[in-house]
Design an enzyme around this catalytic site. Sequence first.
Site, PDB file in Angstrom:
ATOM      1  N   SER A 126      38.568 167.341 107.904  1.00 30.66           N
ATOM      2  CA  SER A 126      39.038 167.460 106.604  1.00 30.66           C
ATOM      3  C   SER A 126      39.384 168.650 106.179  1.00 30.66           C
ATOM      4  O   SER A 126      38.929 169.821 106.523  1.00 30.66           O
ATOM      5  CB  SER A 126      37.920 166.759 105.630  1.00 30.66           C
ATOM      6  OG  SER A 126      38.570 167.026 104.153  1.00 30.66           O
ATOM      7  N   TYR A 159      30.675 167.509 101.146  1.00 26.13           N
ATOM      8  CA  TYR A 159      31.492 166.912 102.275  1.00 26.13           C
ATOM      9  C   TYR A 159      32.137 167.882 102.907  1.00 26.13           C
ATOM     10  O   TYR A 159      32.252 167.647 104.278  1.00 26.13           O
ATOM     11  CB  TYR A 159      32.465 165.937 101.471  1.00 26.13           C
ATOM     12  CG  TYR A 159      33.457 165.257 102.457  1.00 26.13           C
ATOM     13  CD1 TYR A 159      33.062 164.094 103.049  1.00 26.13           C
ATOM     14  CD2 TYR A 159      34.810 165.670 102.430  1.00 26.13           C
ATOM     15  CE1 TYR A 159      34.054 163.631 103.927  1.00 26.13           C
ATOM     16  CE2 TYR A 159      35.755 165.186 103.095  1.00 26.13           C
ATOM     17  CZ  TYR A 159      35.407 164.025 103.950  1.00 26.13           C
ATOM     18  OH  TYR A 159      36.365 163.069 104.775  1.00 26.13           O
ATOM     19  N   LYS A 175      31.571 168.452 107.051  1.00 22.59           N
ATOM     20  CA  LYS A 175      32.732 168.434 108.140  1.00 22.59           C
ATOM     21  C   LYS A 175      32.841 169.900 108.985  1.00 22.59           C
ATOM     22  O   LYS A 175      33.212 169.794 110.075  1.00 22.59           O
ATOM     23  CB  LYS A 175      33.996 168.001 107.516  1.00 22.59           C
ATOM     24  CG  LYS A 175      34.220 166.875 106.897  1.00 22.59           C
ATOM     25  CD  LYS A 175      34.424 165.645 108.037  1.00 22.59           C
ATOM     26  CE  LYS A 175      34.562 164.324 107.470  1.00 22.59           C
ATOM     27  NZ  LYS A 175      34.617 163.271 108.777  1.00 22.59           N
TER      28      LYS A 175
END
Lengths: 328, 328
Positions: free
Chosen positions: A126, A150, A154
């Site tokens: 991402s 998040y 990642k």
Amino acid sequence: MRVLILGASGMIGAKLARRLMDDGELAGQPITAMTLADLGAPPIPSGNVACDSRAADITEDGVAEALIATRPDVIFHLAAMVSGAAERDFEGGYRVNVDASRTLFEAVRMAHDADGYTPRLVFASSLAVYGAPLPDPVPDDQLRAPQTSYGTQKAIVELLLDDYTRRGFMDAIGLRLPTIVIRPGAPNAAASGFFSGILREPLAGQPSTLPVGRDVKHWLASPRAAVHFLVHAAGLDGAAVGPRRTMTMPGVATTVGGQIEALERAAGVEATALISEAPNAEITAIISTWPRAFAPDRATALGFVAETSVDDLITVYLEDDAPEGVGR
Amino acid sequence: MRVLILGASGMIGAKLARRLMDDGELAGQPITAMTLADLGAPPIPSGNVACDSRAADITEDGVAEALIATRPDVIFHLAAMVSGAAERDFEGGYRVNVDASRTLFEAVRMAHDADGYTPRLVFASSLAVYGAPLPDPVPDDQLRAPQTSYGTQKAIVELLLDDYTRRGFMDAIGLRLPTIVIRPGAPNAAASGFFSGILREPLAGQPSTLPVGRDVKHWLASPRAAVHFLVHAAGLDGAAVGPRRTMTMPGVATTVGGQIEALERAAGVEATALISEAPNAEITAIISTWPRAFAPDRATALGFVAETSVDDLITVYLEDDAPEGVGR
């Protein structure tokens, strides 16, 4: 060629399964077996490739080992807890986005030690690995300094991809996908949802709200392009990728104003009149920390291709996903 | 002010304990209790600060919780499996350098949730988070792209420091330490060992082997500077550090040739004559991937100070560590 798709119930995972079923081949070889897995058993698309579907939670003991028991040649790892959920649920985000990935990679490593198994693993990363301040455009060698859990998760997996590949346990490639536009289906609550909504809803004659200014710039690609990225990554020469295994994918750098102009070209002022501007300070603040455009030179050199205009994004939506009756 | 040192048996950990015992204070406050922990119980330096010593393996259940039961205000986290060992022992490296750190951070988070505990945590990171190709000097915002498992593990912990701090669970600061020169004691087998050895052994009238060319450039600081970095980090205003919690520490950028010239100034040609050049292709190859110099602007702005010449590194060694009879 055996293929495993983890996270096959998601929008991109389902489209990938559909495409592989249609193609019947991957990386120049016929697909002899395909396994689709997600927390709930994913639907199997109609077609001629032998395909099974499994409900599988790779955070549970033994599940990753069972999924690779048939030694899939290519593993698409798309399983993830999404950004907003990972921010609300700290433990859950690390469990799903870090620990499950590592459990999978460890299962691959054990299989490698046992019989030399070395799959191509394609991981959906991402742009959230990047955090402000950022140059515009963001180069391929930009520091990964995420500002969300998040993005942190990642970025950790990206580091693991490099190390497991360098060690020879797997042959991994990570792809930082652009924001996907136009997402099919209903509006959702994601902060980025409006990038699709301001096109999708007016194309269907429905009103849509724009929560940010027209000068907001972002990095977009179609669902079709995302599937192309995954398929193309499966067939890449690993040596050509080099030691840094994750790449930013190409996309369309556009402002919201540019999106609205393309909507007018596609569907006229009756469509753009359906967009009401309702600036939202919270969403504006979130979006302001996101990168605006990239210089994805590595991916471009390796043959990854995206749309080059919002007009193309609209065309792809109308061809692939628009409901009956929506379109030119 | 309660202080916990994890990894207190190591060279730097022991020197830090010694200094805190002598200072009797940290970050402007008197130290009321100090705990030293390592796999084996560390020796307690003589002095007036109440100090206990524990054999503790934080990879074991409950050990991290027990260590923070007294809610130390400052935690120095220096415990690690070193670079060469982490490269030989893949599982061990991740267990010690990643999982144990995360276990510690999770224990802190649980304590935070229970009673608001939010310690300053000072973590010893490494320049190994960087991998070639690298600019010279390496700027503060350089991409972390490690090419060893050790560097990968340190980079993962750096990401966790940012996320746990952003979330408010702890107030962490990471320090990427230069190669420490002159390390006291006997020659060791580390690839970087010669950076100390070519000074330490000739100063004691002993021969030393130089396995690389004189033009090899590296980034050095003394053990005394490393202790200063740790102590200074403990007292920093967290808000001034910002969201990127790990910084590269200042050091001396010098070539091996520059080291030898400083040795001659300190101890004459009779000392430099004890260095025999025996180029080693393996060590040369390893060293060639390491960064050469840094522009540690953030650390310098925050008041971290290192030596500015190899002459200073030699002086510090003679003052702090040289055996009886070695010196000018």
